[in-house]
Design an enzyme around this catalytic site. Structure first.
Site, mmCIF file in Angstrom:
data_model
loop_
_atom_site.group_PDB
_atom_site.id
_atom_site.type_symbol
_atom_site.label_atom_id
_atom_site.label_comp_id
_atom_site.label_asym_id
_atom_site.label_seq_id
_atom_site.Cartn_x
_atom_site.Cartn_y
_atom_site.Cartn_z
ATOM 1 C CE LYS A 182 -3.699 -2.434 2.368
ATOM 2 N NZ LYS A 182 -4.292 -2.763 3.742
ATOM 3 C CD GLN A 185 -3.144 -4.750 6.706
ATOM 4 O OE1 GLN A 185 -3.419 -3.772 5.960
ATOM 5 N NE2 GLN A 185 -3.846 -5.564 6.343
ATOM 6 C CG ASP A 216 -9.547 -0.532 4.631
ATOM 7 O OD1 ASP A 216 -9.274 -0.900 3.253
ATOM 8 O OD2 ASP A 216 -8.729 -0.916 5.590
#
Ligand code: NAD
Length: 282
Positions: free
Chosen positions: A51, A95, A118
């Site tokens: 990322k 994460q 997200d």
């Protein structure tokens, strides 16, 4: 049969985003996100690295927040609050997985919906459910972009999704429903799976089992999307027995080079989207 080239599509998305980032910078906005990594999960470290690399290519800034295995829930929430309050941060990623003693749902809920790139905050999931504009989980969002890019019709089609996770299966089902597909969700307790998948015009597999979807489970001419990432000693494999299923499919995604690259590209897209929303507030 056509192989959906996720890598090429993602490159296209990134090129467009690069231009948008430059435009934002001219107006004094530098798109930036923070990624929170708790503990030392190896796969997570690889994902975060990918990322970060993708963002560097686009001129998007990022900040890594590394928290130890023993981090308390209150400390994690405090960190999220701090990032929520910072004007220079447009997106916050937590994460997963995080250590077991921490409540990931509570943490996702704490991330401001406007910074939830997200698409995991319950408010954003609710908006997706109501077919309102929102941040959509990047994997299903990327798959919807693939359908669009290849002009694959969805309305009235029978879409079958194998897997009901909050990250992939459920938002995939909602996204397809929002485009007027007739959606069936299958999971580990589903009976007569083959009977259902054999009827699918569009089949999305998000299970995590190498070559689970075999040719006899697929209708002639179906669009087959393989989300699975299964790492073995012999390499990375999808959920779909690609070599045999491709003989029956009208479109199919490979692994690697299919859904994966689009997921990262859509994450970058969401950072830019958030930065543009910020611009509108100014
Ligand atoms: P998960 O483990 O949360 O969910 C797996 C789902 O598969 C569950 O809903 C379960 O009910 C279903 N399932 C398991 N066994 C089954 C069976 N025998 N029959 C029918 N359904 C069954 O996984 P996830 O987070 O949704 O990820 C799924 C896969 O996709 C994994 O391989 C993951 O690595 C991959 N993934 C890829 C990307 C990408 O960008 N390409 C993104 C996210 C996840």
């Amino acid at each position: 049969m056509e192989i959906i080239d996720g890598k090429a599509l993602a490159k296209n998305v990134r090129e467009n985003l690069k231009q948008e980032v430059e435009n934002l910078k001219k107006e004094g906005i530098i798109p930036k996100f923070a990624v929170i990594l708790v503990g030392s999960d190896k796969a997570s470290q690889i994902y975060v690295k990918n990322k970060n690399k993708a963002s560097e290519e686009l001129g998007i800034e990022y900040e890594e927040v590394l928290l130890g295995e023993e981090t308390k829930m209150s400390e994690l929430l405090e960190k999220i609050d701090e990032l929520n309050n910072r004007n220079d941060i447009h997106g916050i990623l937590l994460q997963s997985p995080i250590p077991k003693h921490l409540d990931i749902n509570k943490a996702f809920k704490r991330i401001l919906p406007s910074k939830d790139i997200d698409g995991f905050n319950p408010e954003n999931v609710g908006k997706l459910c109501l077919n309102q504009d929102t941040f959509v989980s990047c994997t299903p969002y990327g798959i919807m972009k693939m359908f669009e890019a290849y002009n694959i019709p969805l309305e009235g089609k029978h879409a079958v999704i194998i897997g009901r996770s909050n990250i992939v299966g459920k938002p995939m089902a909602l996204s397809l429903l929002n485009k007027n597909a007739t959606v069936t969700i299958c999971h580990s307790k589903t009976k007569n799976l083959k009977e259902i998948t054999s009827n699918a015009d569009i089949l999305v597999s998000a299970i995590g089992k190498k070559h689970f979807v075999t040719a006899d489970m697929v209708k002639q001419g179906a669009v087959v999307i393989d989300v699975g990432i299964n790492r073995t000693e012999d390499g990375i494999f999808g959920d779909v027995d690609f070599e045999n299923v491709k003989e029956k499919a009208s479109y199919i995604t490979p692994v690697p080079g299919g859904v994966g690259p689009m997921t990262v590209a859509m994450l970058m897209n969401n950072v830019v989207k958030s930065a543009k929303m910020k611009k509108l507030e100014m």
